[in-house]
Design an enzyme around this catalytic site. Structure first.
Site, PDB file in Angstrom:
ATOM      1  N   TYR A 109      47.599  -2.315  28.103  1.00 26.38           N
ATOM      2  CA  TYR A 109      47.531  -0.911  27.660  1.00 26.38           C
ATOM      3  C   TYR A 109      47.037   0.014  28.777  1.00 26.38           C
ATOM      4  O   TYR A 109      47.266   1.214  28.723  1.00 26.38           O
ATOM      5  CB  TYR A 109      46.608  -0.768  26.445  1.00 26.38           C
ATOM      6  CG  TYR A 109      47.171  -1.322  25.154  1.00 26.38           C
ATOM      7  CD1 TYR A 109      48.388  -2.002  25.119  1.00 26.38           C
ATOM      8  CD2 TYR A 109      46.488  -1.166  23.962  1.00 26.38           C
ATOM      9  CE1 TYR A 109      48.891  -2.517  23.942  1.00 26.38           C
ATOM     10  CE2 TYR A 109      46.997  -1.678  22.769  1.00 26.38           C
ATOM     11  CZ  TYR A 109      48.193  -2.363  22.770  1.00 26.38           C
ATOM     12  OH  TYR A 109      48.683  -2.866  21.602  1.00 26.38           O
ATOM     13  N   LYS A 164      47.446 -16.491  25.442  1.00 25.85           N
ATOM     14  CA  LYS A 164      48.833 -16.951  25.572  1.00 25.85           C
ATOM     15  C   LYS A 164      48.912 -17.637  26.933  1.00 25.85           C
ATOM     16  O   LYS A 164      49.743 -17.326  27.790  1.00 25.85           O
ATOM     17  CB  LYS A 164      49.785 -15.740  25.452  1.00 25.85           C
ATOM     18  CG  LYS A 164      51.255 -16.077  25.342  1.00 25.85           C
ATOM     19  CD  LYS A 164      51.640 -16.740  24.036  1.00 25.85           C
ATOM     20  CE  LYS A 164      53.090 -17.145  24.064  1.00 25.85           C
ATOM     21  NZ  LYS A 164      53.465 -18.046  22.952  1.00 25.85           N
ATOM     22  N   ASP A 197      50.447 -16.913  19.002  1.00 25.52           N
ATOM     23  CA  ASP A 197      51.458 -17.136  17.960  1.00 25.52           C
ATOM     24  C   ASP A 197      50.898 -18.043  16.865  1.00 25.52           C
ATOM     25  O   ASP A 197      51.101 -17.806  15.666  1.00 25.52           O
ATOM     26  CB  ASP A 197      52.763 -17.700  18.559  1.00 25.52           C
ATOM     27  CG  ASP A 197      52.532 -18.726  19.651  1.00 25.52           C
ATOM     28  OD1 ASP A 197      51.399 -18.837  20.152  1.00 25.52           O
ATOM     29  OD2 ASP A 197      53.487 -19.435  20.019  1.00 25.52           O
ATOM     30  N   ASP A 207      44.955  -5.848  18.850  1.00 27.02           N
ATOM     31  CA  ASP A 207      45.552  -4.727  18.113  1.00 27.02           C
ATOM     32  C   ASP A 207      46.391  -5.280  16.955  1.00 27.02           C
ATOM     33  O   ASP A 207      46.285  -4.845  15.799  1.00 27.02           O
ATOM     34  CB  ASP A 207      46.439  -3.945  19.110  1.00 27.02           C
ATOM     35  CG  ASP A 207      46.896  -2.613  18.567  1.00 27.02           C
ATOM     36  OD1 ASP A 207      46.531  -2.265  17.429  1.00 27.02           O
ATOM     37  OD2 ASP A 207      47.640  -1.909  19.289  1.00 27.02           O
ATOM     38  N   ASP A 239      45.231  -5.918  12.574  1.00 31.05           N
ATOM     39  CA  ASP A 239      45.993  -5.332  11.463  1.00 31.05           C
ATOM     40  C   ASP A 239      46.458  -6.425  10.504  1.00 31.05           C
ATOM     41  O   ASP A 239      46.470  -6.227   9.284  1.00 31.05           O
ATOM     42  CB  ASP A 239      47.215  -4.556  11.974  1.00 31.05           C
ATOM     43  CG  ASP A 239      46.880  -3.101  12.271  1.00 31.05           C
ATOM     44  OD1 ASP A 239      45.675  -2.763  12.305  1.00 31.05           O
ATOM     45  OD2 ASP A 239      47.812  -2.297  12.462  1.00 31.05           O
TER      46      ASP A 239
END
Ligand code: NAD
Length: 364
Positions: free
Chosen positions: A135, A190, A222, A246, A250
């Site tokens: 980001y 990851k 994942d 992020d 959620d």
């Protein structure tokens, strides 16, 4: 105790008004100052984070933030879009640790999209690194590709990066938080594909040596996304980078029934913080008086606990919220057959009434 109140856009103004109402009925003295942020600030001052708003946020002990954004600003150049205000505040205030509890209240167990037995008693803390990762990484932009699958084609690119101190400090936050909870940290990466996250994994493992009393597990993102819906209760503290956090926060939010229930704290190294609900500005329901204000009210409780050092007041707000839910009050997002549907303001009033009742009981 000076609090900067930044309601923002959409439902931000409606939900923050309820949290302010709740704070005002505590026996504590606050100096509260409002300022525009996001699209509202862009409309008034031509920038989503005007200098005056940033100065207020810096001068305050804590910031209570609503939400920013609306589809109507989507055509603005990126630095002027409302969401840039949050990124700017995080950067200028040095807010590197985002704490998002995902708690499944007993009364809302049936609002979750998962089976009640999977979420009953769920209590996870997702810790997301906030100021690094793809980001913020430079360079980024658009250009003509010189290699790849389509040389000569237009392409866009971003840069994923983390420095060692950035990973170390968020790992410390996670291990210390775990010590106050279930003593287990799941570090999500990851590492099988990304250099940045192999480094993340190595550094978290190194920091773990200082916390032998805390269990550490590593999980690919994942798999973490899958485990969160398969067996969420096996998590205690989850720590991860900005982008994965992020998304996973959620996902965790939905386990609890509604994103309208989830508070969050973003802290700097001295525990000064910005407190906001985990959801956005919900333009689809803005102005209708139906948004759930509880995430914002619970964010105010987190503010009292983490930054303003008023744990008893925080407990009082949290138990008022529990008693309002137990009494059957529900906004539309958490409503179910047999409960009482209320609007934003009525929900805020119910929390205030519950707070006043507990005060009376304590005094008598
Ligand atoms: P959103 O969180 O605003 O809304 C997603 C869905 O959840 C919508 O259906 C909305 O009605 C519902 N919802 C959200 N909060 C609710 C509440 N308190 N009570 C009841 N229902 C609620 O996410 P989105 O629709 O993807 O984004 C809308 C805007 O918000 C965009 O401009 C986005 O950039 C912005 N946004 C801002 C923040 C922030 O300010 N921190 C975070 C996420 C998104």
């Amino acid at each position: 105790m000076k609090i900067a109140i930044l309601p923002g856009d959409g439902i931000g103004t409606e939900i923050v008004a309820e949290a302010v109402k709740v704070l005002q009925c505590l026996d504590l003295k606050f100096e509260m100052e409002h300022a525009l942020v996001g699209g509202a600030a862009y409309d008034a001052h031509g920038h989503p984070l005007p200098d005056s708003t940033l100065s207020l946020a810096k001068a305050a002990d804590a910031v209570l933030f609503g939400a920013v954004g609306d589809w109507k600003y989507d055509k603005l150049v990126r630095p002027l879009r409302p969401e840039q205000a949050i990124l700017g505040l995080r950067k200028h205030l040095g807010l590197f640790a985002n704490l998002r509890p995902a708690i499944c209240y007993e009364q809302l167990m049936h609002a979750s999209s998962l089976k009640p037995e999977l979420v009953a008693g769920l209590d996870i803390l997702i810790i997301r690194e906030l100021t690094g990762d793809i980001y913020f990484g430079q360079p980024r932009g658009r250009r003509t590709a010189v290699d790849g699958h389509f040389p000569g084609a237009e392409e866009a690119f971003d840069t994923m990066r983390y420095s060692k101190p950035e990973i170390e400090r968020i790992a410390h936050v996670a291990f210390q938080a775990a010590r106050k909870r279930g003593r287990k940290v799941t570090s999500v990466d990851k590492a099988n594909v990304l250099e940045t996250f192999q480094f993340w994994k190595d550094v978290v493992t190194e920091v773990h040596a200082q916390y032998p009393d805390v269990e550490l597990e590593h999980m690919y993102v994942d798999n973490a996304a899958m485990q969160l819906v398969k067996a969420p209760k096996k998590f205690d503290v989850v720590v991860t980078g900005n982008m994965f956090g992020d998304i996973l926060s959620d996902e965790a939010a939905m386990l609890t029934g509604s994103i309208g229930m989830l508070p969050s704290a973003s802290l700097d190294k001295a525990n000064k913080g910005l407190y906001e609900p985990s959801h956005g500005s919900a333009p689809d329901i803005a102005g209708k008086g139906i948004a759930n204000p509880l995430a914002t009210i619970l964010s105010a409780a987190m503010m009292l606990r983490y930054t303003l050092n008023q744990p008893e007041a925080a407990d009082r707000i949290e138990s008022a919220v529990r008693s309002v839910l137990a009494a059957g009050y529900r906004t539309g997002d958490i409503w179910s057959e047999g409960t009482t549907k209320v609007g934003t303001r009525e929900m805020g009033d119910a929390v205030v009434a519950a707070l006043i009742t507990t005060k009376t009981i304590t005094k008598s």
